[in-house]
Design an enzyme around this catalytic site. Structure first.
Site, mmCIF file in Angstrom:
data_model
loop_
_atom_site.group_PDB
_atom_site.id
_atom_site.type_symbol
_atom_site.label_atom_id
_atom_site.label_comp_id
_atom_site.label_asym_id
_atom_site.label_seq_id
_atom_site.Cartn_x
_atom_site.Cartn_y
_atom_site.Cartn_z
ATOM 1 C CD GLN A 181 -3.048 -0.804 0.049
ATOM 2 O OE1 GLN A 181 -3.193 0.307 -0.480
ATOM 3 N NE2 GLN A 181 -3.757 -1.855 -0.338
ATOM 4 C CB CYS A 323 -17.535 -10.227 3.488
ATOM 5 S SG CYS A 323 -19.293 -10.334 3.687
HETATM 6 N N1 PLP Z 1 -0.373 -6.650 1.237
HETATM 7 C C1 PLP Z 1 -1.195 -5.601 1.347
HETATM 8 C C2 PLP Z 1 -0.970 -4.583 2.421
HETATM 9 C C3 PLP Z 1 -2.264 -5.450 0.458
HETATM 10 O O1 PLP Z 1 -3.082 -4.404 0.574
HETATM 11 C C4 PLP Z 1 -2.448 -6.432 -0.555
HETATM 12 C C5 PLP Z 1 -3.586 -6.338 -1.495
HETATM 13 O O2 PLP Z 1 -4.610 -5.806 -1.194
HETATM 14 C C6 PLP Z 1 -1.550 -7.500 -0.628
HETATM 15 C C7 PLP Z 1 -0.524 -7.580 0.289
HETATM 16 C C8 PLP Z 1 -1.671 -8.566 -1.677
HETATM 17 O O3 PLP Z 1 -1.220 -8.103 -2.920
HETATM 18 P P1 PLP Z 1 -1.709 -8.823 -4.274
HETATM 19 O O4 PLP Z 1 -3.127 -8.413 -4.475
HETATM 20 O O5 PLP Z 1 -0.797 -8.284 -5.325
HETATM 21 O O6 PLP Z 1 -1.537 -10.277 -4.072
#
Ligand code: PLP
Length: 381
Positions: A181, A323
């Protein structure tokens, strides 16, 4: 539609699509092939690695391309912990924060279930922040790895990563951060941050879904999770996603961290929502937060009902709660921050990209007022 769910995913940027297009069409070679098509793909992959390394201020050999943030987190947490345990059986504990994404949390649980590790969870304060003192309190001689995210996906709280990484460095413990993020908003200089490993994901930045990268500082050993042809210097077997790597590198090069104008718009939006919705409160840190995230609880509602009402009014965002099995379950992140379960179920997250406008956010704030009001009037929970 006003799209305020950029923390979930972003559209592919035109420049990114143009950069990756040749490797999906004419230059479609496999980088392991020895003919000219293969060589051209290998050159593109090397270029993408160099460009990614430049964005992260690291060496190209420290970048492993993955299928996204989830895989990068799995490779970091499992791969580093298992490599350390293989070198020294006594290293059988991992530390994670109480607000990690499931990609980190479940990787730690896997180590616990199948490899005899204990998981130590470092608590967060009411803003969702890990303090260096709280981390110091859980570090042990047996700690193989510490993983604390850079910025939280639900409330946007930014962690004091430099301080946390420095503490681990002093004790000789590798430090991983999930920067999925943070990427696009905060500096990603791995030398300044002092981290040993860092995960990023393309689709939060204007690249397509299904590509990401893990930075691992040289001399940090990683046990691979995928075995096969030995691609990515043996760290991640499988024919490389050349177009995805080019997309990620291009997207990273296009982002400009420190976008104060977005921060100012976010603050105006937060003020407008708090002023317009009685009982609303902001979740996460008031200042140490991503420029792009505003998250609230609206007591007396349910987050899911507010979302539905907002979508009817043309505003798309997401709830802070996962959810589970079709029922509203309170978010573990909000619970870890000390928010009561019934309040945590009223969470809504608004997240935007750098193109958001004041007019859109003003309209969205008015929609929030109406949505919460109508959910409360109808008594929908
Ligand atoms: N880590 C965080 C903080 C995330 O917000 C997300 C996805 O929302 C992920 C890991 C996973 O990433 P990806 O969707 O590329 O697998």
């Amino acid at each position: 539609m006003i799209f305020l769910d950029a923390a979930a995913t972003t559209p592919v940027r035109r420049e990114v699509l143009e950069a990756m297009w040749p490797y999906l069409t004419g230059d479609f070679g496999n980088p392991s092939s020895h003919h000219s098509l293969g060589e051209s793909a290998a050159t593109a992959l090397a270029g993408a690695r160099t460009a990614t390394a430049k964005s992260l201020n690291c060496r190209p050999a420290e970048v492993t391309f993955t299928s996204g943030g989830t895989e990068a987190d799995n490779l970091a947490v499992k791969g580093i912990a298992l490599a350390r345990q293989a070198a020294d059986q006594a290293l059988n504990r991992v530390v994670i924060s109480a607000v990690e994404h499931p990609a980190v949390e479940e990787s730690a649980r896997y180590l616990e279930r199948f490899h005899g590790f204990a998981v130590d969870t470092v608590p967060v304060d009411g803003y969702g922040q890990v303090t260096p003192a709280a981390l110091a309190a859980v570090l042990r001689r047996e700690t193989a790895l510490v993983s604390v995210m850079y910025a939280n996906n639900e409330v946007g709280t930014v962690q004091p990563i430099r301080e946390l990484a420095a503490l681990c460095r002093e004790k000789g413990i590798p430090f991983h951060t999930d920067a999925v993020q943070a990427a696009g908003w905060l500096p990603l200089d791995t030398k300044i941050l002092g981290v040993d490993a860092m995960s990023i994901s393309g689709h939060k930045l204007g690249a397509p879904k299904g590509n990401g990268a893990l930075f691992v500082r040289s001399r940090t050993r990683v046990e691979p999770l995928l075995h096969g042809g030995g691609q990515e210097r043996g760290r991640r077997s499988g024919t490389e996603n050349v177009a995805g790597a080019v997309a990620l590198a291009t997207a990273l090069a296009l982002v400009r961290p420190g976008q104060e104008h977005v921060e100012a718009l976010r603050d105006d939006f937060i003020r407008e929502v708090l002023a317009g919705v009685p009982g609303a409160h902001l979740t996460g840190h008031p200042a140490e937060r991503l420029p792009s995230v505003a998250s609230f609880c609206f007591p007396g509602t349910s987050g899911e009902s507010v979302l539905l009402e907002l979508e009817r009014q043309g505003v798309v965002c997401s709830s802070g709660s996962a959810c589970a099995a079709g029922s509203d379950a309170a978010s573990p992140v909000l619970l870890a921050m000390g928010i009561p379960s019934d309040v945590a179920q009223t969470a809504v997250r608004f997240s935007f990209d750098a193109s958001v406008t004041a007019a859109e956010l003003h309209e969205a704030a008015a929609a929030v007022r109406h949505a919460v009001d109508s959910v409360q009037t109808l008594g929908i929970r």
